[in-house]
Design an enzyme around this catalytic site. Sequence first.
Site: not given
Length: 339
Positions: A19, A21, A218
Amino acid sequence: MTTDTGDRLVDGYSLVVFDLDGVIYLIDRPIPGAVEAVGRLHAEGRTVAYATNNASRRASEVADLLTGMGVPAGPEEVLTSAGASAELLAERLPAGSPVLVVGAEALRAEITAVGLRPVSRLDESPVAVVQGYGPQVGWADLAEASLAVRAGAQWIATNTDRTLPSGRGPLPGNGSLVAVLRTALDRDPDVVVGKPEPALFATAARRAGQGRTLVVGDRLDTDIEGARRAGLDSLLVLTGVSDVPELLTAPAARRPTYVSVDLAGLFDPAAVVRVPGAAETGGWSVRATDGGLELAGSGRPLDALAALCAVAWATGVGPQARAGSPEAEAALVALGLAD
């Protein structure tokens, strides 16, 4: 307790899918250690890919952003929810069909690139609405989309992330804007393309052939759940949205395979742990009490986390935790669980 895939976590996988961001960068600045970690993977000749729900940039723009941060990347390594949404609509609609676009210019560009015609108003007779994040999206855009869907247009959401990370804390994401239309229309989108739907990860995993794929994210509600739906192992890093209290209360569909503080866990066996562990592991013991979880003993904070996950997930108790030793108090502070 570390991993069961060899001395280094990364050695057990042919492809690592990141991922962006909250993992590689925060808005437009690299997260400490991320550039070095990806550079190390490239230096070892490992295959990497990037999967993002952010529909405000095209794959080429994401690749340019990464390269500018010191992470050499090509558009073919980047999978975005905007591009995937455009491809889905191109499969469903005749060439040249009008599609009402709610989102950033990047999403309009993706619609154009697949041979469809982006429009902005109901009076342009859209046959579909595609909704993605854009910082300039306002009430007028949502109003036109609402009218188009009521008139019979298909409704495609690039993703439903409730928030997106920023240096000032979580901000409203596309899921929050989708919720506005969901409330107004009293219905869900016809299709949600991005994570936690498995399509982005499944597409990336095909590049690994017969090898194993590791997803690094995250967010439990998008990255980790998406990896589980795609049947892939996952690593949760604590550099973005999801934290330890959220992890301890995560339902089964959102539980990662591994946890590390940051991307160092890919290479350092001491910086990653498999979850859940056992109630007694790595010098720690955890028990469920009326007041929550009680941690006693001493050892690595990550091993304490594995033990806490074991008991919390088995009993549904948590995330409140108290210490049964001075070392346990320090571990709870390190994990963000101290009062």
